[in-house]
Scaffold this motif. Structure first.
Motif, PDB file in Angstrom:
ATOM      1  N   GLU A 186     -60.415 -85.098 -28.854  1.00  0.00           N
ATOM      2  CA  GLU A 186     -61.605 -85.943 -28.900  1.00  0.00           C
ATOM      3  C   GLU A 186     -62.844 -85.157 -28.491  1.00  0.00           C
ATOM      4  N   ALA A 187     -62.693 -84.340 -27.445  1.00  0.00           N
ATOM      5  CA  ALA A 187     -63.830 -83.539 -26.974  1.00  0.00           C
ATOM      6  C   ALA A 187     -64.253 -82.528 -28.026  1.00  0.00           C
ATOM      7  N   GLU A 188     -63.274 -81.934 -28.700  1.00  0.00           N
ATOM      8  CA  GLU A 188     -63.583 -80.954 -29.744  1.00  0.00           C
ATOM      9  C   GLU A 188     -64.268 -81.624 -30.932  1.00  0.00           C
ATOM     10  N   ARG A 189     -63.795 -82.829 -31.299  1.00  0.00           N
ATOM     11  CA  ARG A 189     -64.422 -83.549 -32.417  1.00  0.00           C
ATOM     12  C   ARG A 189     -65.857 -83.944 -32.061  1.00  0.00           C
ATOM     13  N   THR A 190     -66.055 -84.380 -30.811  1.00  0.00           N
ATOM     14  CA  THR A 190     -67.392 -84.758 -30.368  1.00  0.00           C
ATOM     15  C   THR A 190     -68.328 -83.558 -30.397  1.00  0.00           C
ATOM     16  N   GLY A 191     -67.803 -82.405 -29.961  1.00  0.00           N
ATOM     17  CA  GLY A 191     -68.610 -81.186 -29.965  1.00  0.00           C
ATOM     18  C   GLY A 191     -68.993 -80.767 -31.367  1.00  0.00           C
ATOM     19  N   ARG A 192     -68.035 -80.867 -32.312  1.00  0.00           N
ATOM     20  CA  ARG A 192     -68.328 -80.490 -33.696  1.00  0.00           C
ATOM     21  C   ARG A 192     -69.333 -81.451 -34.321  1.00  0.00           C
ATOM     22  N   ALA A 194     -71.654 -83.134 -32.746  1.00  0.00           N
ATOM     23  CA  ALA A 194     -72.963 -82.870 -32.153  1.00  0.00           C
ATOM     24  C   ALA A 194     -73.623 -81.668 -32.807  1.00  0.00           C
ATOM     25  N   GLU A 195     -72.845 -80.644 -33.103  1.00  0.00           N
ATOM     26  CA  GLU A 195     -73.382 -79.451 -33.748  1.00  0.00           C
ATOM     27  C   GLU A 195     -73.866 -79.769 -35.156  1.00  0.00           C
ATOM     28  N   THR A 196     -73.107 -80.603 -35.852  1.00  0.00           N
ATOM     29  CA  THR A 196     -73.473 -80.972 -37.220  1.00  0.00           C
ATOM     30  C   THR A 196     -74.742 -81.807 -37.254  1.00  0.00           C
ATOM     31  N   ALA A 197     -74.898 -82.663 -36.217  1.00  0.00           N
ATOM     32  CA  ALA A 197     -76.045 -83.571 -36.175  1.00  0.00           C
ATOM     33  C   ALA A 197     -77.352 -82.877 -35.809  1.00  0.00           C
ATOM     34  N   GLN A 198     -77.308 -81.696 -35.221  1.00  0.00           N
ATOM     35  CA  GLN A 198     -78.529 -81.002 -34.813  1.00  0.00           C
ATOM     36  C   GLN A 198     -79.327 -80.547 -36.038  1.00  0.00           C
ATOM     37  N   PRO A 199     -80.637 -80.826 -36.075  1.00  0.00           N
ATOM     38  CA  PRO A 199     -81.439 -80.413 -37.231  1.00  0.00           C
ATOM     39  C   PRO A 199     -81.582 -78.883 -37.262  1.00  0.00           C
ATOM     40  N   SER A 200     -81.582 -78.345 -38.427  1.00  0.00           N
ATOM     41  CA  SER A 200     -81.736 -76.901 -38.559  1.00  0.00           C
ATOM     42  C   SER A 200     -83.207 -76.520 -38.436  1.00  0.00           C
ATOM     43  N   THR A 201     -83.473 -75.419 -37.827  1.00  0.00           N
ATOM     44  CA  THR A 201     -84.848 -74.952 -37.657  1.00  0.00           C
ATOM     45  C   THR A 201     -85.190 -73.956 -38.747  1.00  0.00           C
ATOM     46  N   ALA A 202     -86.144 -74.330 -39.600  1.00  0.00           N
ATOM     47  CA  ALA A 202     -86.514 -73.453 -40.723  1.00  0.00           C
ATOM     48  C   ALA A 202     -87.438 -72.340 -40.244  1.00  0.00           C
ATOM     49  N   VAL A 203     -87.231 -71.156 -40.703  1.00  0.00           N
ATOM     50  CA  VAL A 203     -88.050 -70.007 -40.331  1.00  0.00           C
ATOM     51  C   VAL A 203     -88.885 -69.631 -41.560  1.00  0.00           C
ATOM     52  N   THR A 204     -90.190 -69.647 -41.407  1.00  0.00           N
ATOM     53  CA  THR A 204     -91.073 -69.316 -42.534  1.00  0.00           C
ATOM     54  C   THR A 204     -91.796 -67.998 -42.279  1.00  0.00           C
ATOM     55  N   ASP A 205     -92.008 -67.281 -43.334  1.00  0.00           N
ATOM     56  CA  ASP A 205     -92.727 -66.015 -43.226  1.00  0.00           C
ATOM     57  C   ASP A 205     -94.208 -66.267 -43.229  1.00  0.00           C
TER      58      ASP A 205
END
Length: 206
Positions: A186-192, A194-205
Motif C-alpha cells: 500500500e505504501a509503495e502504491r501510494t508513493g507511485r 504521488a509521483e505520477t500526480a506531481q506536475p512536470s516542470t517544463a524547461v524553456t530555452d
C-alpha cells in the motif's frame, strides 16, 4: 485407546526435525525415548542404534506428508503402504485396567507390536495410526505448515478442512507477516501515485 491416537506418533517423530532451519532434535537415546510418551516399557528398549534408525523412518514419514501436501494422493498412499508392509502390527481388543462408569472393562482397539527393536515398534504404530487417519479423513488432512520456514507436519481435524498451520504461534506469525506485506504494498502504491500526480516542470530555452 482409539486407533486415531496413534497418528500422533507420526507427527511427533516428523517434527523432531526442521530441515529449513537445519535443526534436528533427534540426537540421543534420551530424545528417542521421549517420543514414546507414557509407553515407558517400549522406550526402555531403545539403544544407540535406534537413533539412526529413527531418523530413517522419520524421513519416510515426512515423505508421506510431502506427497499429501503436494496433492499426490497415490504417492502418499504408496509410501505409507511400504511402511505398513515393513513394520506390521497386530490389532487386539484390550481393556487393560480401564473401567467404564458401570465398572466394566472399557474395551477398545489396541495395536500390539512385536518388534525386533524400538524403531520397529514405533514405526509400526506410527504408520498404522497415520493410515487410519488417512483412510478415515482423507489424504488432504495430512498437512505441512505454511508458515515458512517451519514446515512442521500436522493432522487437520477442522470441520471445514481449513487448517494451514501447525500451531497458533505459526498462524499468528504468518498473519502478521501477511499484514506487514500488505502495508508495504500500500505504501509503495501510494508513493507511485504521488509521483505520477506531481506536475512536470517544463524547461524553456531563453
Amino acid at each position: 485407546m482409539e486407533l486415531a491416537y496413534y497418528s500422533d506418533y507420526a507427527v511427533r517423530l516428523v517434527n523432531t526435525e526442521e530441515p529449513a532451519r537445519n535443526k534436528d532434535a533427534l540426537t540421543s537415546v534420551e530424545a528417542v525415548r521421549e517420543l514414546f510418551g507414557a509407553n515407558q516399557q517400549a522406550a526402555r528398549r531403545t539403544t544407540d542404534a535406534d537413533v539412526t534408525r529413527f531418523r530413517s523412518v522419520r524421513a519416510r514419514l515426512r515423505a508421506v506428508f510431502d506427497a499429501a501436501d503436494g496433492d499426490d494422493e497415490t504417492l502418499a498412499v504408496d509410501l505409507l503402504n511400504s511402511l505398513l508392509l515393513e513394520f506390521p502390527v497386530s490389532p487386539q481388543i484390550s481393556g487393560h485396567d480401564l473401567r467404564d462408569q458401570d465398572g466394566r472393562p472399557d474395551w477398545h482397539m489396541h495395536l500390539a507390536d512385536h518388534p525386533s527393536n524400538a524403531t520397529a515398534g514405533y514405526a509400526a504404530i506410527a504408520a498404522m495410526g497415520l493410515a487410519f487417519h488417512l483412510t478415515e479423513h482423507g489424504v488432504d488432512r495430512l498437512g505441512l505448515c505454511e508458515a515458512a520456514p517451519c514446515r512442521n507436519a500436522y493432522l487437520d481435524t477442522s470441520t471445514n478442512r481449513s487448517r494451514r498451520y501447525c500451531s497458533d504461534r505459526c498462524a499468528t506469525r504468518a498473519n502478521v507477516a501477511a499484514y506487514r506485506a500488505r502495508k508495504r504494498e500500500e505504501a509503495e502504491r501510494t508513493g507511485r501515485s504521488a509521483e505520477t500526480a506531481q506536475p512536470s516542470t517544463a524547461v524553456t530555452d531563453r
